[in-house]
Design a protein around this motif. Structure first.
Motif, PDB file in Angstrom:
ATOM      1  N   LYS A   6      10.346   2.919  -6.363  1.00  0.00           N
ATOM      2  CA  LYS A   6       9.310   2.141  -5.701  1.00  0.00           C
ATOM      3  C   LYS A   6       8.965   0.927  -6.549  1.00  0.00           C
ATOM      4  O   LYS A   6       9.113   0.966  -7.776  1.00  0.00           O
ATOM      5  CB  LYS A   6       8.029   2.975  -5.523  1.00  0.00           C
ATOM      6  CG  LYS A   6       8.118   4.111  -4.529  1.00  0.00           C
ATOM      7  CD  LYS A   6       6.754   4.799  -4.428  1.00  0.00           C
ATOM      8  CE  LYS A   6       6.785   5.941  -3.426  1.00  0.00           C
ATOM      9  NZ  LYS A   6       5.449   6.606  -3.335  1.00  0.00           N
ATOM     10  N   PRO A   7       8.467  -0.139  -5.901  1.00  0.00           N
ATOM     11  CA  PRO A   7       7.996  -1.281  -6.687  1.00  0.00           C
ATOM     12  C   PRO A   7       6.872  -0.838  -7.623  1.00  0.00           C
ATOM     13  O   PRO A   7       6.133   0.093  -7.312  1.00  0.00           O
ATOM     14  CB  PRO A   7       7.469  -2.249  -5.621  1.00  0.00           C
ATOM     15  CG  PRO A   7       8.139  -1.846  -4.356  1.00  0.00           C
ATOM     16  CD  PRO A   7       8.348  -0.370  -4.456  1.00  0.00           C
ATOM     17  N   MET A   8       6.732  -1.529  -8.747  1.00  0.00           N
ATOM     18  CA  MET A   8       5.761  -1.117  -9.734  1.00  0.00           C
ATOM     19  C   MET A   8       4.338  -1.149  -9.191  1.00  0.00           C
ATOM     20  O   MET A   8       3.514  -0.286  -9.505  1.00  0.00           O
ATOM     21  CB  MET A   8       5.882  -2.034 -10.966  1.00  0.00           C
ATOM     22  CG  MET A   8       5.267  -1.448 -12.222  1.00  0.00           C
ATOM     23  SD  MET A   8       6.006   0.128 -12.649  1.00  0.00           S
ATOM     24  CE  MET A   8       4.676   0.830 -13.633  1.00  0.00           C
ATOM     25  N   TYR A   9       4.011  -2.157  -8.344  1.00  0.00           N
ATOM     26  CA  TYR A   9       2.658  -2.226  -7.808  1.00  0.00           C
ATOM     27  C   TYR A   9       2.347  -1.013  -6.941  1.00  0.00           C
ATOM     28  O   TYR A   9       1.225  -0.508  -6.907  1.00  0.00           O
ATOM     29  CB  TYR A   9       2.438  -3.526  -7.031  1.00  0.00           C
ATOM     30  CG  TYR A   9       3.268  -3.682  -5.773  1.00  0.00           C
ATOM     31  CD1 TYR A   9       2.895  -3.060  -4.585  1.00  0.00           C
ATOM     32  CD2 TYR A   9       4.417  -4.467  -5.764  1.00  0.00           C
ATOM     33  CE1 TYR A   9       3.650  -3.212  -3.428  1.00  0.00           C
ATOM     34  CE2 TYR A   9       5.177  -4.622  -4.624  1.00  0.00           C
ATOM     35  CZ  TYR A   9       4.795  -3.995  -3.457  1.00  0.00           C
ATOM     36  OH  TYR A   9       5.539  -4.127  -2.326  1.00  0.00           O
ATOM     37  N   GLN A  10       3.398  -0.507  -6.240  1.00  0.00           N
ATOM     38  CA  GLN A  10       3.198   0.669  -5.392  1.00  0.00           C
ATOM     39  C   GLN A  10       2.995   1.918  -6.244  1.00  0.00           C
ATOM     40  O   GLN A  10       2.175   2.784  -5.917  1.00  0.00           O
ATOM     41  CB  GLN A  10       4.401   0.866  -4.466  1.00  0.00           C
ATOM     42  CG  GLN A  10       4.217   1.981  -3.435  1.00  0.00           C
ATOM     43  CD  GLN A  10       3.147   1.662  -2.415  1.00  0.00           C
ATOM     44  OE1 GLN A  10       3.281   0.711  -1.662  1.00  0.00           O
ATOM     45  NE2 GLN A  10       2.068   2.447  -2.397  1.00  0.00           N
ATOM     46  N   LEU A  37      -6.268  -2.881 -16.049  1.00  0.00           N
ATOM     47  CA  LEU A  37      -5.111  -2.190 -15.464  1.00  0.00           C
ATOM     48  C   LEU A  37      -3.805  -2.791 -15.985  1.00  0.00           C
ATOM     49  O   LEU A  37      -2.830  -2.075 -16.225  1.00  0.00           O
ATOM     50  CB  LEU A  37      -5.164  -2.283 -13.933  1.00  0.00           C
ATOM     51  CG  LEU A  37      -6.295  -1.496 -13.251  1.00  0.00           C
ATOM     52  CD1 LEU A  37      -6.341  -1.826 -11.766  1.00  0.00           C
ATOM     53  CD2 LEU A  37      -6.084   0.010 -13.446  1.00  0.00           C
ATOM     54  N   THR A  38      -3.798  -4.106 -16.147  1.00  0.00           N
ATOM     55  CA  THR A  38      -2.612  -4.780 -16.688  1.00  0.00           C
ATOM     56  C   THR A  38      -2.265  -4.237 -18.072  1.00  0.00           C
ATOM     57  O   THR A  38      -1.095  -3.968 -18.388  1.00  0.00           O
ATOM     58  CB  THR A  38      -2.873  -6.299 -16.777  1.00  0.00           C
ATOM     59  OG1 THR A  38      -3.066  -6.812 -15.462  1.00  0.00           O
ATOM     60  CG2 THR A  38      -1.702  -7.016 -17.434  1.00  0.00           C
ATOM     61  N   THR A  47       1.092  -7.929 -10.572  1.00  0.00           N
ATOM     62  CA  THR A  47       1.424  -6.561 -10.150  1.00  0.00           C
ATOM     63  C   THR A  47       0.158  -5.734  -9.930  1.00  0.00           C
ATOM     64  O   THR A  47       0.015  -5.046  -8.910  1.00  0.00           O
ATOM     65  CB  THR A  47       2.313  -5.881 -11.205  1.00  0.00           C
ATOM     66  OG1 THR A  47       3.523  -6.636 -11.341  1.00  0.00           O
ATOM     67  CG2 THR A  47       2.657  -4.454 -10.799  1.00  0.00           C
ATOM     68  N   THR A  48      -0.778  -5.792 -10.874  1.00  0.00           N
ATOM     69  CA  THR A  48      -2.004  -5.007 -10.720  1.00  0.00           C
ATOM     70  C   THR A  48      -2.855  -5.554  -9.578  1.00  0.00           C
ATOM     71  O   THR A  48      -3.524  -4.792  -8.876  1.00  0.00           O
ATOM     72  CB  THR A  48      -2.822  -5.000 -12.018  1.00  0.00           C
ATOM     73  OG1 THR A  48      -3.071  -6.347 -12.427  1.00  0.00           O
ATOM     74  CG2 THR A  48      -2.079  -4.266 -13.108  1.00  0.00           C
ATOM     75  N   LYS A  49      -2.825  -6.864  -9.384  1.00  0.00           N
ATOM     76  CA  LYS A  49      -3.591  -7.470  -8.289  1.00  0.00           C
ATOM     77  C   LYS A  49      -3.125  -6.914  -6.946  1.00  0.00           C
ATOM     78  O   LYS A  49      -3.931  -6.541  -6.096  1.00  0.00           O
ATOM     79  CB  LYS A  49      -3.422  -8.988  -8.303  1.00  0.00           C
ATOM     80  CG  LYS A  49      -4.164  -9.720  -7.191  1.00  0.00           C
ATOM     81  CD  LYS A  49      -3.943 -11.218  -7.323  1.00  0.00           C
ATOM     82  CE  LYS A  49      -4.550 -11.973  -6.166  1.00  0.00           C
ATOM     83  NZ  LYS A  49      -6.015 -11.830  -6.110  1.00  0.00           N
ATOM     84  N   ARG A  50      -1.799  -6.790  -6.785  1.00  0.00           N
ATOM     85  CA  ARG A  50      -1.255  -6.255  -5.523  1.00  0.00           C
ATOM     86  C   ARG A  50      -1.594  -4.779  -5.370  1.00  0.00           C
ATOM     87  O   ARG A  50      -1.907  -4.306  -4.255  1.00  0.00           O
ATOM     88  CB  ARG A  50       0.268  -6.470  -5.478  1.00  0.00           C
ATOM     89  CG  ARG A  50       0.927  -5.927  -4.216  1.00  0.00           C
ATOM     90  CD  ARG A  50       0.332  -6.541  -2.972  1.00  0.00           C
ATOM     91  NE  ARG A  50       0.845  -5.929  -1.761  1.00  0.00           N
ATOM     92  CZ  ARG A  50       0.120  -5.683  -0.681  1.00  0.00           C
ATOM     93  NH1 ARG A  50      -1.166  -6.004  -0.657  1.00  0.00           N
ATOM     94  NH2 ARG A  50       0.663  -5.132   0.373  1.00  0.00           N
ATOM     95  N   LEU A  55      -5.211  -0.671  -2.321  1.00  0.00           N
ATOM     96  CA  LEU A  55      -6.341   0.256  -2.256  1.00  0.00           C
ATOM     97  C   LEU A  55      -7.412  -0.269  -1.302  1.00  0.00           C
ATOM     98  O   LEU A  55      -8.007   0.498  -0.539  1.00  0.00           O
ATOM     99  CB  LEU A  55      -6.941   0.458  -3.648  1.00  0.00           C
ATOM    100  CG  LEU A  55      -6.062   1.132  -4.712  1.00  0.00           C
ATOM    101  CD1 LEU A  55      -6.832   1.261  -6.015  1.00  0.00           C
ATOM    102  CD2 LEU A  55      -5.593   2.501  -4.248  1.00  0.00           C
ATOM    103  N   ALA A  56      -7.663  -1.583  -1.352  1.00  0.00           N
ATOM    104  CA  ALA A  56      -8.661  -2.176  -0.473  1.00  0.00           C
ATOM    105  C   ALA A  56      -8.206  -2.120   0.983  1.00  0.00           C
ATOM    106  O   ALA A  56      -8.993  -1.819   1.886  1.00  0.00           O
ATOM    107  CB  ALA A  56      -8.940  -3.621  -0.889  1.00  0.00           C
TER     108      ALA A  56
END
Length: 358
Positions: A6-10, A37-38, A47-50, A55-56
């Motif tokens: 999976k992509p890291m953000y996921q 988180l970064t 990545t953390t922003k995504r 979650l939102a």
């Protein structure tokens, strides 16, 4: 943590969801910042922003500008009684906007074999908070809220969002927060009102309102005012805006506005009660409405004392009320999906707009 599937953000989003589900991140807790988180996951800020955006989007957190993100937890269904009991907190019961809305709310709830407990806030945030608490203590199934005007949304309404309590906002929205709400398409209807003024030859038009940031509906009407000028290629005259009108100071404020803008031929007033006071002040200053200056506003009864009817945008209170009850029924049934419903109004031609004199 990296598994390559999976992509890291996921992966980060999934890990945060796990922490929420297990209570490691408790309901109401503040989510670590994107910078934290970064550092924790050793990834980029993008990545953390995504990950947080996911979650939102899934409704697991609420984002409050300037304060951070807070955990909402998993959606939960509120148990329903055999006969649904709805609570309503309204700013007031008065014409031209409000009376029909509240009557229709009552009728709509009754037709759905429910009951309605209604409390007034009289436009005061502290009374609004008390009313919400009282209705929750009475164990209503959900809340219909017509919020009072104010610079900030009341803490009790924010708590409803955190608690995932079923509620619907009427005639307001909360920027940056996902809720169910219903109201008039203020931008569209303001543009229709301005298009009519333009068609009557008016080009120098002032805007009058209380502080727009205190009321999302008024803010949207200012947005429509600006867009209507842009659509027509007409320059905006910001010096012709009175966006901090105060009842006690209005007469002097209008004198100053008209002296600074002697070419004004029309005023768009965002709300009816304010429009009445503007009309009275203009009369006392010797201006004839609409011969000398035209007026247009939102909402108006059939006629004022003296037989005058404002040219105005009439909001569809019946449709707003029916949609609000339908939205709340879905929320009570467990549908936590944010929805914002915008309804059209109607431009009613009255006695306060005349063709611009050349």
């Amino acid at each position: 943590m990296k598994n390559g599937t999976k992509p890291m953000y996921q992966q980060i989003s999934d890990d945060l969801k796990r922490q929420i589900a297990t209570g490691e991140l408790a309901v109401g807790a503040k989510l670590p910042t994107e910078m934290e988180l970064t550092k924790a996951y050793q990834v980029s800020r993008i990545t953390t922003k995504r990950a947080v955006e996911i979650l939102a989007e899934d409704g697991l957190i609420i984002r409050r500008p300037g304060r951070g993100s807070f955990v909402l937890g998993e959606p939960q269904k509120h148990e329903r009684k055999q006969t649904a009991m709805f609570g309503a907190v309204v700013a007031g019961i008065a014409a031209p906007f409000g009376q029909c809305l509240i009557e229709t709310l009552s009728e709509e709830v009754w037709e759905r074999e429910g009951s309605l407990l209604l409390l007034q806030s009289h436009g005061k945030p502290d009374l609004e908070a008390d009313a919400i608490l009282k209705l929750k203590q009475l164990d209503v199934d959900g809340l219909l809220i017509w919020p009072s005007s104010g610079e900030y949304l009341g803490a009790e309404i924010l708590q409803l969002i955190v608690d995932r309590y079923p509620f619907v906002l009427i005639d307001r929205q909360v920027k940056g927060m996902k809720t169910k709400s219903v109201g008039t398409n203020n931008v569209k209807m303001t543009k229709e009102a301005l298009a009519y003024l333009f068609s009557q030859g008016h080009r120098d038009i002032g805007f009058v309102s209380m502080e727009p940031s205190f009321n999302s509906s008024v803010e949207e009407r200012l947005e429509g005012f600006i867009e209507s000028h842009a659509d027509q290629g007409i320059a905006i005259q910001r010096e012709a805006w009175l966006v901090d009108a105060q009842v006690d100071l209005l007469h002097g404020q209008l004198v100053d506005l008209l002296q600074r803008n002697p070419t004004l031929t029309a005023l768009f007033v965002a709300e009816y009660e304010l429009a009445v006071r503007v009309w009275e002040s203009l009369q006392s200053l010797g201006y004839r409405v609409p011969t000398d200056i035209s007026l247009i506003c939102f909402d108006s009864p059939e006629e004022l004392a003296g037989g005058v009817c404002f040219t105005h945008v009439k909001q569809d209170e019946v449709a707003i009320a029916k949609e609000a009850v339908a939205l709340l029924k879905r929320a009570i049934a467990g549908d936590a999906k944010p929805e914002r419903v915008l309804l059209d109004g109607e431009l009613v031609l009255g006695d306060t707009v005349a063709v611009r004199k050349q």
